[in-house]
Design a protein around this motif. Structure first.
Motif, PDB file in Angstrom:
ATOM      1  N   ALA A 108       7.458   1.820  -3.223  1.00  0.00           N
ATOM      2  CA  ALA A 108       7.812   2.966  -2.385  1.00  0.00           C
ATOM      3  C   ALA A 108       6.828   4.118  -2.580  1.00  0.00           C
ATOM      4  O   ALA A 108       6.443   4.793  -1.615  1.00  0.00           O
ATOM      5  CB  ALA A 108       9.230   3.417  -2.692  1.00  0.00           C
ATOM      6  N   ILE A 109       6.411   4.341  -3.826  1.00  0.00           N
ATOM      7  CA  ILE A 109       5.449   5.403  -4.110  1.00  0.00           C
ATOM      8  C   ILE A 109       4.110   5.106  -3.435  1.00  0.00           C
ATOM      9  O   ILE A 109       3.521   5.964  -2.762  1.00  0.00           O
ATOM     10  CB  ILE A 109       5.248   5.561  -5.630  1.00  0.00           C
ATOM     11  CG1 ILE A 109       6.505   6.101  -6.307  1.00  0.00           C
ATOM     12  CG2 ILE A 109       4.044   6.459  -5.928  1.00  0.00           C
ATOM     13  CD1 ILE A 109       6.912   7.477  -5.876  1.00  0.00           C
ATOM     14  N   VAL A 110       3.612   3.889  -3.611  1.00  0.00           N
ATOM     15  CA  VAL A 110       2.318   3.537  -3.022  1.00  0.00           C
ATOM     16  C   VAL A 110       2.404   3.567  -1.501  1.00  0.00           C
ATOM     17  O   VAL A 110       1.460   4.022  -0.823  1.00  0.00           O
ATOM     18  CB  VAL A 110       1.858   2.149  -3.524  1.00  0.00           C
ATOM     19  CG1 VAL A 110       0.587   1.714  -2.803  1.00  0.00           C
ATOM     20  CG2 VAL A 110       1.614   2.191  -5.030  1.00  0.00           C
ATOM     21  N   GLU A 111       3.522   3.122  -0.948  1.00  0.00           N
ATOM     22  CA  GLU A 111       3.703   3.159   0.504  1.00  0.00           C
ATOM     23  C   GLU A 111       3.624   4.587   1.025  1.00  0.00           C
ATOM     24  O   GLU A 111       2.966   4.868   2.038  1.00  0.00           O
ATOM     25  CB  GLU A 111       5.044   2.534   0.864  1.00  0.00           C
ATOM     26  CG  GLU A 111       5.325   2.484   2.358  1.00  0.00           C
ATOM     27  CD  GLU A 111       6.679   1.874   2.665  1.00  0.00           C
ATOM     28  OE1 GLU A 111       6.776   1.121   3.656  1.00  0.00           O
ATOM     29  OE2 GLU A 111       7.646   2.150   1.923  1.00  0.00           O
ATOM     30  N   ALA A 112       4.291   5.522   0.344  1.00  0.00           N
ATOM     31  CA  ALA A 112       4.279   6.917   0.775  1.00  0.00           C
ATOM     32  C   ALA A 112       2.877   7.521   0.677  1.00  0.00           C
ATOM     33  O   ALA A 112       2.428   8.237   1.583  1.00  0.00           O
ATOM     34  CB  ALA A 112       5.261   7.728  -0.067  1.00  0.00           C
ATOM     35  N   LEU A 113       2.177   7.226  -0.419  1.00  0.00           N
ATOM     36  CA  LEU A 113       0.825   7.757  -0.589  1.00  0.00           C
ATOM     37  C   LEU A 113      -0.141   7.143   0.426  1.00  0.00           C
ATOM     38  O   LEU A 113      -1.016   7.841   0.964  1.00  0.00           O
ATOM     39  CB  LEU A 113       0.336   7.500  -2.011  1.00  0.00           C
ATOM     40  CG  LEU A 113       1.088   8.244  -3.122  1.00  0.00           C
ATOM     41  CD1 LEU A 113       0.590   7.803  -4.493  1.00  0.00           C
ATOM     42  CD2 LEU A 113       0.931   9.756  -2.967  1.00  0.00           C
ATOM     43  N   ALA A 114       0.021   5.851   0.683  1.00  0.00           N
ATOM     44  CA  ALA A 114      -0.838   5.191   1.666  1.00  0.00           C
ATOM     45  C   ALA A 114      -0.610   5.770   3.056  1.00  0.00           C
ATOM     46  O   ALA A 114      -1.567   6.034   3.801  1.00  0.00           O
ATOM     47  CB  ALA A 114      -0.572   3.686   1.669  1.00  0.00           C
ATOM     48  N   ALA A 115       0.661   5.987   3.419  1.00  0.00           N
ATOM     49  CA  ALA A 115       0.968   6.569   4.720  1.00  0.00           C
ATOM     50  C   ALA A 115       0.410   7.985   4.826  1.00  0.00           C
ATOM     51  O   ALA A 115       0.012   8.426   5.911  1.00  0.00           O
ATOM     52  CB  ALA A 115       2.481   6.571   4.944  1.00  0.00           C
ATOM     53  N   GLY A 116       0.368   8.690   3.706  1.00  0.00           N
ATOM     54  CA  GLY A 116      -0.201  10.033   3.693  1.00  0.00           C
ATOM     55  C   GLY A 116      -1.710  10.057   3.809  1.00  0.00           C
ATOM     56  O   GLY A 116      -2.296  11.105   4.084  1.00  0.00           O
ATOM     57  N   GLY A 117      -2.357   8.913   3.590  1.00  0.00           N
ATOM     58  CA  GLY A 117      -3.808   8.820   3.742  1.00  0.00           C
ATOM     59  C   GLY A 117      -4.587   8.623   2.467  1.00  0.00           C
ATOM     60  O   GLY A 117      -5.814   8.746   2.454  1.00  0.00           O
ATOM     61  N   LEU A 118      -3.907   8.279   1.354  1.00  0.00           N
ATOM     62  CA  LEU A 118      -4.595   8.180   0.068  1.00  0.00           C
ATOM     63  C   LEU A 118      -5.792   7.238   0.109  1.00  0.00           C
ATOM     64  O   LEU A 118      -6.889   7.584  -0.343  1.00  0.00           O
ATOM     65  CB  LEU A 118      -3.621   7.711  -1.010  1.00  0.00           C
ATOM     66  CG  LEU A 118      -4.249   7.432  -2.375  1.00  0.00           C
ATOM     67  CD1 LEU A 118      -4.749   8.730  -3.008  1.00  0.00           C
ATOM     68  CD2 LEU A 118      -3.277   6.725  -3.304  1.00  0.00           C
ATOM     69  N   PHE A 119      -5.610   6.035   0.637  1.00  0.00           N
ATOM     70  CA  PHE A 119      -6.696   5.052   0.587  1.00  0.00           C
ATOM     71  C   PHE A 119      -7.730   5.313   1.679  1.00  0.00           C
ATOM     72  O   PHE A 119      -8.907   4.977   1.505  1.00  0.00           O
ATOM     73  CB  PHE A 119      -6.115   3.645   0.656  1.00  0.00           C
ATOM     74  CG  PHE A 119      -5.154   3.379  -0.474  1.00  0.00           C
ATOM     75  CD1 PHE A 119      -5.592   3.303  -1.783  1.00  0.00           C
ATOM     76  CD2 PHE A 119      -3.788   3.270  -0.241  1.00  0.00           C
ATOM     77  CE1 PHE A 119      -4.716   3.114  -2.835  1.00  0.00           C
ATOM     78  CE2 PHE A 119      -2.895   3.062  -1.280  1.00  0.00           C
ATOM     79  CZ  PHE A 119      -3.355   2.988  -2.572  1.00  0.00           C
ATOM     80  N   ARG A 120      -7.302   5.923   2.759  1.00  0.00           N
ATOM     81  CA  ARG A 120      -8.265   6.371   3.762  1.00  0.00           C
ATOM     82  C   ARG A 120      -9.202   7.410   3.162  1.00  0.00           C
ATOM     83  O   ARG A 120     -10.396   7.470   3.503  1.00  0.00           O
ATOM     84  CB  ARG A 120      -7.503   6.940   4.967  1.00  0.00           C
ATOM     85  CG  ARG A 120      -8.383   7.561   6.036  1.00  0.00           C
ATOM     86  CD  ARG A 120      -7.559   7.930   7.267  1.00  0.00           C
ATOM     87  NE  ARG A 120      -6.499   8.864   6.965  1.00  0.00           N
ATOM     88  CZ  ARG A 120      -6.651  10.183   6.862  1.00  0.00           C
ATOM     89  NH1 ARG A 120      -7.856  10.713   7.019  1.00  0.00           N
ATOM     90  NH2 ARG A 120      -5.632  10.972   6.596  1.00  0.00           N
ATOM     91  N   LEU A 121      -8.662   8.231   2.239  1.00  0.00           N
ATOM     92  CA  LEU A 121      -9.458   9.259   1.572  1.00  0.00           C
ATOM     93  C   LEU A 121     -10.106   8.738   0.294  1.00  0.00           C
ATOM     94  O   LEU A 121     -10.509   9.507  -0.575  1.00  0.00           O
ATOM     95  CB  LEU A 121      -8.582  10.479   1.265  1.00  0.00           C
ATOM     96  CG  LEU A 121      -8.012  11.178   2.503  1.00  0.00           C
ATOM     97  CD1 LEU A 121      -7.075  12.302   2.113  1.00  0.00           C
ATOM     98  CD2 LEU A 121      -9.115  11.694   3.396  1.00  0.00           C
ATOM     99  N   ARG A 122     -10.174   7.417   0.185  1.00  0.00           N
ATOM    100  CA  ARG A 122     -10.913   6.719  -0.873  1.00  0.00           C
ATOM    101  C   ARG A 122     -10.322   6.915  -2.262  1.00  0.00           C
ATOM    102  O   ARG A 122     -11.033   6.950  -3.263  1.00  0.00           O
ATOM    103  CB  ARG A 122     -12.398   7.092  -0.819  1.00  0.00           C
ATOM    104  CG  ARG A 122     -13.048   6.664   0.491  1.00  0.00           C
ATOM    105  CD  ARG A 122     -14.423   7.233   0.689  1.00  0.00           C
ATOM    106  NE  ARG A 122     -15.404   6.630  -0.209  1.00  0.00           N
ATOM    107  CZ  ARG A 122     -16.675   7.023  -0.281  1.00  0.00           C
ATOM    108  NH1 ARG A 122     -17.100   8.016   0.484  1.00  0.00           N
ATOM    109  NH2 ARG A 122     -17.493   6.423  -1.116  1.00  0.00           N
ATOM    110  N   GLY A 123      -8.997   7.047  -2.311  1.00  0.00           N
ATOM    111  CA  GLY A 123      -8.309   6.954  -3.587  1.00  0.00           C
ATOM    112  C   GLY A 123      -8.281   5.505  -4.037  1.00  0.00           C
ATOM    113  O   GLY A 123      -8.372   4.574  -3.219  1.00  0.00           O
ATOM    114  N   VAL A 124      -8.145   5.279  -5.331  1.00  0.00           N
ATOM    115  CA  VAL A 124      -8.126   3.927  -5.892  1.00  0.00           C
ATOM    116  C   VAL A 124      -6.889   3.780  -6.776  1.00  0.00           C
ATOM    117  O   VAL A 124      -6.656   4.600  -7.671  1.00  0.00           O
ATOM    118  CB  VAL A 124      -9.393   3.629  -6.719  1.00  0.00           C
ATOM    119  CG1 VAL A 124      -9.364   2.196  -7.257  1.00  0.00           C
ATOM    120  CG2 VAL A 124     -10.648   3.860  -5.875  1.00  0.00           C
TER     121      VAL A 124
END
Length: 363
Positions: A108-124
């Protein structure tokens, strides 16, 4: 270590494509347009879309020289999201295919961060939540005991955070949408900035950045412009871990496209990290887990004949200097004799394949 049937490895690849299509469509609707922009000498893709007030919003997409991103930009179209089909695929992969679903909170945490754009913004995504994805990447079954976690660790390079000119929504809001009890954790240095957040049950989300300078700055959190108000703690050796990361799937609900470290880098990094843990309390528990995960990845890399990948990652770390060599030696000394022999054989094979001499961490 059992291999995962090719049918399920193929299914995972299809799931990843579908999930990326869905995430791409959600981030970049058809009424917008892609544009190129130069920032400090580097070229990036951005996405422009009109807002409700008649103005224009711009979102960071990624580097122009990323072939996968640029191909998607060129062939951009709105694609239908078959969410229920992806849910069935995730269930099949975890119930029959030998892969491990993320625990509900981590997912759920990763889903929320991904939807917020974390991996688009090159988070790892790093740490044990990232380790959960390696069964799919390597095509082997990993023991569930090595996958249990009570935290999620996120890394981002400071230069990237500064240059993308975009940001996540407020981190605390994203986390509280999952669990309203999430609160910032006061920083150990007394700094006002928070790099970690924790809920009432003790689940912790922490943000990290690489530290290439003096350890004098190890307790100084840095403001990260792209992380929605969160700061990040500097961590020695992290730049090695998150270099050249890979996209894969976290098996939660309909699948989440995430970015994780290369498994060879993760395995070598865990040896070094383990060497710096103390011998008491939770530090010793984490050290044992580091060594266990490292050993499992060495075995998986050997079984899947990725000896050259391991040798390249190992050699890069070894050549970074005495502190790195000491960390590798001390970490490798914690492996049992069979694990040491496997690592030795894998490095010898990898050295032959890359045509270089590899210095062993033990005699």
């Amino acid at each position: 270590m059992k291999s995962i049937d090719l049918v399920y490895q193929t299914m995972l690849a299809e799931l990843g494509q579908r999930a990326m299509d869905a995430a791409w469509t959600a981030d970049f609707p058809s009424e917008g347009r892609f544009v190129k922009a130069a920032v400090k000498g580097n070229r990036y893709w951005y996405f422009d879309i009109s807002d409700e007030a008649g103005g224009k919003k711009r979102r960071y997409v990624g580097p122009v020289d990323d072939p996968e991103i640029s191909q998607r930009v060129e062939t951009f179209k709105r694609e239908k999201d078959d969410y229920r089909a992806r849910r069935r695929m995730v269930l099949s992969l975890t119930r029959e295919g030998g892969m491990i679903a993320s625990d509900p909170m981590s997912g759920a945490i990763v889903e929320a961060l991904a939807a917020g754009g974390l991996f688009r913004l090159r988070g790892v995504l790093i740490g044990t939540v990232a380790f959960q994805t390696y069964a799919g990447i390597l095509g082997v079954r990993l023991p569930a005991a090595a996958l249990l976690t009570g935290d999620a660790d996120i890394a981002q390079d400071y230069a990237i955070s500064r240059e993308v000119e975009d940001t996540l929504p407020p981190i605390l809001e994203l986390l509280q949408a999952v669990d309203e009890t999430f609160r910032p954790v006061p920083h150990r240095s007394g700094a006002a900035a928070s790099s970690a957040f924790q809920n009432a049950k003790g689940y912790r989300v922490e943000f990290l950045r690489s530290n290439r300078g003096s350890d004098d700055y190890i307790d100084q959190p840095a403001r990260m412009p792209a992380l929605g108000g969160a700061s990040a703690d500097p961590l020695r050796f992290l730049d090695f871990l998150i270099r050249d990361p890979t996209r894969t799937m976290l098996l939660h609900k309909g699948g989440i496209v995430v970015t994780v470290p290369d498994p060879s880098r993760y395995a070598v990094h865990k040896l070094i990290v383990a060497s710096r843990r103390r011998n008491d309390g939770q530090s010793a528990v984490k050290r044992d887990k580091d060594i266990r995960q490292s050993s499992l990845l060495f075995e998986a890399l050997d079984q899947t004949r990725r000896h050259a990948d391991l040798a390249l990652a190992y050699t890069e770390a070894w050549e970074r200097g005495p502190a790195w060599q000491d960390g590798i030696r001390f970490g490798a000394a914690m492996l049992n004799e069979a694990e040491k022999e496997r690592l030795r054989d894998s490095l010898r094979l990898g050295a032959q394949q890359i045509g270089e001499t590899v210095t062993m961490p033990f005699s």
